[in-house]
Scaffold this motif. Structure first.
Motif, PDB file in Angstrom:
ATOM      1  N   MET A  90     -59.836 -47.627  22.913  1.00 50.67           N
ATOM      2  CA  MET A  90     -58.799 -46.638  23.181  1.00 50.67           C
ATOM      3  C   MET A  90     -59.359 -45.228  23.324  1.00 50.67           C
ATOM      4  SD  MET A  90     -55.719 -47.863  20.631  1.00 50.67           S
ATOM      5  CE  MET A  90     -54.736 -46.450  21.184  1.00 50.67           C
ATOM      6  N   GLY A  91     -60.609 -45.014  22.914  1.00 46.52           N
ATOM      7  CA  GLY A  91     -61.204 -43.704  23.029  1.00 46.52           C
ATOM      8  C   GLY A  91     -60.927 -42.834  21.828  1.00 46.52           C
ATOM      9  N   ASP A  92     -61.489 -41.623  21.868  1.00 47.35           N
ATOM     10  CA  ASP A  92     -61.332 -40.700  20.751  1.00 47.35           C
ATOM     11  C   ASP A  92     -59.904 -40.150  20.686  1.00 47.35           C
ATOM     12  OD1 ASP A  92     -63.975 -41.070  20.135  1.00 47.35           O
ATOM     13  OD2 ASP A  92     -64.648 -39.340  21.310  1.00 47.35           O
ATOM     14  N   THR A  93     -59.493 -39.832  19.453  1.00 50.36           N
ATOM     15  CA  THR A  93     -58.181 -39.215  19.246  1.00 50.36           C
ATOM     16  C   THR A  93     -58.278 -37.716  19.503  1.00 50.36           C
ATOM     17  OG1 THR A  93     -57.578 -40.869  17.591  1.00 50.36           O
ATOM     18  CG2 THR A  93     -56.355 -38.798  17.574  1.00 50.36           C
ATOM     19  N   PHE A  94     -57.333 -37.172  20.246  1.00 51.66           N
ATOM     20  CA  PHE A  94     -57.301 -35.729  20.463  1.00 51.66           C
ATOM     21  C   PHE A  94     -55.876 -35.303  20.800  1.00 51.66           C
ATOM     22  CE2 PHE A  94     -58.200 -37.583  24.608  1.00 51.66           C
ATOM     23  CZ  PHE A  94     -57.371 -36.889  25.469  1.00 51.66           C
ATOM     24  N   ILE A  95     -55.645 -34.002  20.757  1.00 51.92           N
ATOM     25  CA  ILE A  95     -54.333 -33.416  21.052  1.00 51.92           C
ATOM     26  C   ILE A  95     -54.345 -32.862  22.468  1.00 51.92           C
ATOM     27  CG2 ILE A  95     -52.692 -31.601  20.421  1.00 51.92           C
ATOM     28  CD1 ILE A  95     -53.700 -31.839  17.543  1.00 51.92           C
ATOM     29  N   ARG A  96     -53.332 -33.242  23.250  1.00 49.03           N
ATOM     30  CA  ARG A  96     -53.222 -32.754  24.618  1.00 49.03           C
ATOM     31  C   ARG A  96     -52.541 -31.398  24.689  1.00 49.03           C
ATOM     32  NH1 ARG A  96     -49.388 -36.241  26.006  1.00 49.03           N
ATOM     33  NH2 ARG A  96     -49.205 -35.344  28.087  1.00 49.03           N
ATOM     34  N   HIS A  97     -51.539 -31.206  23.826  1.00 48.27           N
ATOM     35  CA  HIS A  97     -50.762 -29.959  23.922  1.00 48.27           C
ATOM     36  C   HIS A  97     -50.013 -29.730  22.615  1.00 48.27           C
ATOM     37  CE1 HIS A  97     -48.563 -26.696  25.789  1.00 48.27           C
ATOM     38  NE2 HIS A  97     -47.416 -27.252  25.472  1.00 48.27           N
ATOM     39  N   ILE A  98     -49.842 -28.462  22.240  1.00 55.17           N
ATOM     40  CA  ILE A  98     -49.054 -28.088  21.068  1.00 55.17           C
ATOM     41  C   ILE A  98     -47.995 -27.087  21.527  1.00 55.17           C
ATOM     42  CG2 ILE A  98     -49.055 -27.085  18.752  1.00 55.17           C
ATOM     43  CD1 ILE A  98     -52.013 -27.798  18.555  1.00 55.17           C
ATOM     44  N   ALA A  99     -46.735 -27.438  21.348  1.00 54.86           N
ATOM     45  CA  ALA A  99     -45.637 -26.569  21.768  1.00 54.86           C
ATOM     46  C   ALA A  99     -44.853 -26.110  20.541  1.00 54.86           C
ATOM     47  CB  ALA A  99     -44.720 -27.303  22.736  1.00 54.86           C
ATOM     48  N   LEU A 100     -44.629 -24.808  20.426  1.00 53.70           N
ATOM     49  CA  LEU A 100     -43.785 -24.261  19.361  1.00 53.70           C
ATOM     50  C   LEU A 100     -42.329 -24.335  19.795  1.00 53.70           C
ATOM     51  CD1 LEU A 100     -43.528 -22.786  16.618  1.00 53.70           C
ATOM     52  CD2 LEU A 100     -43.688 -20.637  17.892  1.00 53.70           C
ATOM     53  N   LEU A 101     -41.513 -25.081  19.039  1.00 53.75           N
ATOM     54  CA  LEU A 101     -40.097 -25.226  19.385  1.00 53.75           C
ATOM     55  C   LEU A 101     -39.232 -24.123  18.785  1.00 53.75           C
ATOM     56  CD1 LEU A 101     -39.538 -29.080  18.960  1.00 53.75           C
ATOM     57  CD2 LEU A 101     -40.208 -27.805  21.005  1.00 53.75           C
ATOM     58  N   GLY A 102     -39.640 -23.604  17.636  1.00 58.46           N
ATOM     59  CA  GLY A 102     -38.848 -22.596  16.941  1.00 58.46           C
ATOM     60  C   GLY A 102     -39.191 -22.608  15.469  1.00 58.46           C
ATOM     61  N   PHE A 103     -38.225 -22.248  14.630  1.00 54.27           N
ATOM     62  CA  PHE A 103     -38.476 -22.237  13.194  1.00 54.27           C
ATOM     63  C   PHE A 103     -37.214 -22.638  12.452  1.00 54.27           C
ATOM     64  CE2 PHE A 103     -37.146 -17.951  14.311  1.00 54.27           C
ATOM     65  CZ  PHE A 103     -36.228 -17.608  13.319  1.00 54.27           C
ATOM     66  N   GLU A 104     -37.389 -23.010  11.180  1.00 59.77           N
ATOM     67  CA  GLU A 104     -36.289 -23.369  10.306  1.00 59.77           C
ATOM     68  C   GLU A 104     -36.272 -22.455   9.096  1.00 59.77           C
ATOM     69  OE1 GLU A 104     -35.257 -28.142  10.733  1.00 59.77           O
ATOM     70  OE2 GLU A 104     -36.202 -27.381   8.919  1.00 59.77           O
ATOM     71  N   LYS A 105     -35.074 -22.064   8.689  1.00 56.21           N
ATOM     72  CA  LYS A 105     -34.895 -21.378   7.410  1.00 56.21           C
ATOM     73  C   LYS A 105     -34.532 -22.445   6.383  1.00 56.21           C
ATOM     74  CE  LYS A 105     -32.282 -17.653   7.041  1.00 56.21           C
ATOM     75  NZ  LYS A 105     -31.048 -16.828   6.893  1.00 56.21           N
ATOM     76  N   ARG A 106     -35.321 -22.542   5.324  1.00 58.11           N
ATOM     77  CA  ARG A 106     -35.087 -23.539   4.282  1.00 58.11           C
ATOM     78  C   ARG A 106     -34.786 -22.847   2.960  1.00 58.11           C
ATOM     79  NH1 ARG A 106     -39.597 -28.303   5.588  1.00 58.11           N
ATOM     80  NH2 ARG A 106     -38.780 -28.835   7.659  1.00 58.11           N
ATOM     81  N   PHE A 107     -34.167 -23.588   2.049  1.00 57.65           N
ATOM     82  CA  PHE A 107     -33.677 -22.988   0.811  1.00 57.65           C
ATOM     83  C   PHE A 107     -34.187 -23.685  -0.444  1.00 57.65           C
ATOM     84  CE2 PHE A 107     -30.708 -22.398   4.276  1.00 57.65           C
ATOM     85  CZ  PHE A 107     -30.487 -21.031   4.252  1.00 57.65           C
ATOM     86  N   VAL A 108     -35.117 -24.638  -0.291  1.00 59.00           N
ATOM     87  CA  VAL A 108     -35.678 -25.373  -1.431  1.00 59.00           C
ATOM     88  C   VAL A 108     -37.195 -25.348  -1.314  1.00 59.00           C
ATOM     89  CG1 VAL A 108     -35.806 -27.620  -2.587  1.00 59.00           C
ATOM     90  CG2 VAL A 108     -33.644 -26.883  -1.563  1.00 59.00           C
ATOM     91  N   PRO A 109     -37.979 -24.987  -2.368  1.00 60.05           N
ATOM     92  CA  PRO A 109     -37.492 -24.585  -3.695  1.00 60.05           C
ATOM     93  C   PRO A 109     -36.952 -23.160  -3.732  1.00 60.05           C
ATOM     94  CG  PRO A 109     -39.868 -24.432  -3.629  1.00 60.05           C
ATOM     95  CD  PRO A 109     -39.452 -25.025  -2.314  1.00 60.05           C
ATOM     96  N   SER A 110     -37.263 -22.357  -2.706  1.00 62.22           N
ATOM     97  CA  SER A 110     -36.680 -21.029  -2.563  1.00 62.22           C
ATOM     98  C   SER A 110     -36.567 -20.760  -1.070  1.00 62.22           C
ATOM     99  CB  SER A 110     -37.557 -19.958  -3.246  1.00 62.22           C
ATOM    100  OG  SER A 110     -38.831 -19.906  -2.629  1.00 62.22           O
ATOM    101  N   GLN A 111     -35.878 -19.704  -0.711  1.00 60.94           N
ATOM    102  CA  GLN A 111     -35.650 -19.431   0.704  1.00 60.94           C
ATOM    103  C   GLN A 111     -36.964 -19.071   1.391  1.00 60.94           C
ATOM    104  OE1 GLN A 111     -31.855 -17.673   1.806  1.00 60.94           O
ATOM    105  NE2 GLN A 111     -32.966 -16.070   2.866  1.00 60.94           N
ATOM    106  N   HIS A 112     -37.280 -19.776   2.479  1.00 61.15           N
ATOM    107  CA  HIS A 112     -38.520 -19.544   3.204  1.00 61.15           C
ATOM    108  C   HIS A 112     -38.368 -20.076   4.624  1.00 61.15           C
ATOM    109  CE1 HIS A 112     -38.912 -23.668   1.724  1.00 61.15           C
ATOM    110  NE2 HIS A 112     -39.717 -23.890   2.750  1.00 61.15           N
TER     111      HIS A 112
END
Length: 391
Positions: free
Chosen positions: A1-23
């Motif tokens: 199958m050949g070596d493992t590699f990444i073809r592309h990285i796309a940023l979709l956005g971000f999430e606001k989370r509240f556990v264990p604290s808001q971040h």
């Protein structure tokens, strides 16, 4: 199958989370050489730690020897944090950074450090549980790449804590404290190191040196889970206090209480005790990032080891004793064994001692998140359409 590699990285956005604290966490769609697409979530502090390690691994390409030879892209340090607008404004920087990473020579763009960082982790597959009061809020990048100010709801409100003793930093990424200093906590890492800011200074601080201003109790500490979660020790630790556990590297244990100061209560057979969470990792996870964190800082000190600690609260922070943990753990295990006997039903659940805890209950199974599509569950109708077009 050949070596493992990444073809592309796309940023979709971000999430606001509240556990264990808001971040905030950033959502990346990682496209691999086998045409699979995986959704991963990373905090900015994690991304910056990855970036620093990458520069150490390739000093010539990082420009450490000759600045003119630098090809590894720049990434601003997390020196400021003013809430959701900061998280939103970093999206352009991260998009350019990921694009530049993929354009680097193969020895860098396909190195194990980069591949391991963007592999799917168990936490990437978890959906919020029904017990969470507030579900994550998803903010997607516009398809045209332009910022939409109307999507931003305002700054995050950081929690304020006070230093109970002087703390001398041991690395450039940490922040020194004097007793009585008041800091804002930006990020609470479960390993017991919290990223704080005070005026123009920012850095990592042991959670054990901080106390809330309004109460000695850390109200966000989760309840004990006597069903236990399986972990593996990735570094040996020799107990210093009587309520700690000594274990070699490679031991399989169960975590029954994840405390925010980074010292978790673990169970090995019928023995319970404190163990540094930095030296624990879920089975199957990559060790590269964890080993780098251990090399950089090590386990934070425990509250009981701090000399001249001075709290502004008259009563001390509540903590369950190891005798209580042990008794509750034994009772839970006995109850579980009775329930597992064929043809017999448990006559009743023995009550666990409830001092700052609820009755221990087996945790409900959390459904996996196998693809990016499931995050539509947390979005409005307009956001669903935007996400579908982004992916």
């Amino acid at each position: 199958m050949g070596d493992t590699f990444i073809r592309h990285i796309a940023l979709l956005g971000f999430e606001k989370r509240f556990v264990p604290s808001q971040h905030y966490v950033y959502m990346f769609l990682v496209k691999w050489q086998d045409l699979s697409e995986k959704l991963v979530y990373r905090r900015f502090t994690e991304i910056y730690e990855f970036h620093k390690t990458l520069k150490e691994m390739f000093p010539i390409e990082a420009g450490d020897i000759n600045p003119e030879n630098r090809i590894i892209p720049h990434l601003p340090a997390p020196r400021w944090f003013d809430g959701q607008r900061a998280a939103e404004s970093r999206q352009g920087t991260l998009t350019e950074y990921c694009g530049a990473l993929m354009a680097l020579p193969v020895k860098i763009s396909r190195c194990p450090h980069l591949l391991n960082f963007f592999k799917v982790r168990p936490d990437d597959l978890k959906l919020p549980t029904d017990s969470q009061l507030k579900k994550p809020e998803t903010y997607l990048m516009p398809k045209d790449g332009k910022n939409n100010v109307t999507d931003i709801t305002g700054p995050i409100i950081l929690q304020t804590y006070r230093a109970i003793a002087n703390y001398e930093k041991s690395s450039g990424s940490e922040m020194a404290l004097a007793m009585g200093d008041v800091v804002d906590v930006v990020e609470k890492n479960e390993n017991g190191w919290w990223f704080c800011q005070r005026k123009a200074m920012r850095g990592w601080v042991p959670a054990s040196f901080l106390e809330p201003l309004d109460s000695p109790d850390e109200l966000e500490d989760p309840e004990p889970n006597y069903a236990g979660e399986p972990y593996v020790t990735i570094k040996a630790y020799a107990a210093v206090e009587e309520d700690e556990v000594s274990l070699p590297e490679g031991e399989t244990i169960e975590v029954i209480h994840k405390l925010l100061d980074g010292w978790w209560v673990i169970r090995k057979d019928d023995v319970t005790g404190y163990f540094p969470s930095m030296y624990l990792q879920k089975s199957g996870q990559d060790l590269t990032q964890a080993q780098y964190q251990i090399k950089g800082r090590g386990a934070p000190p425990r509250r009981s080891s701090i000399r001249n600690a001075h709290s502004i609260h008259q009563r001390s922070r509540k903590r369950l004793s190891q005798d209580t943990y042990r008794r509750n753990s034994v009772r839970f295990l006995q109850q579980r064994r009775r329930q597992m006997r064929p043809g017999k039903q448990s006559p009743g659940s023995p009550l666990l001692e409830e001092s700052q805890t609820q009755r221990a209950k087996p945790q409900p199974a959390v459904p996996p998140r196998p693809s990016a599509d499931l995050i539509l569950h947390h979005c409005s109708e307009s956001t669903k359409r935007k996400l579908a077009s982004s992916i």
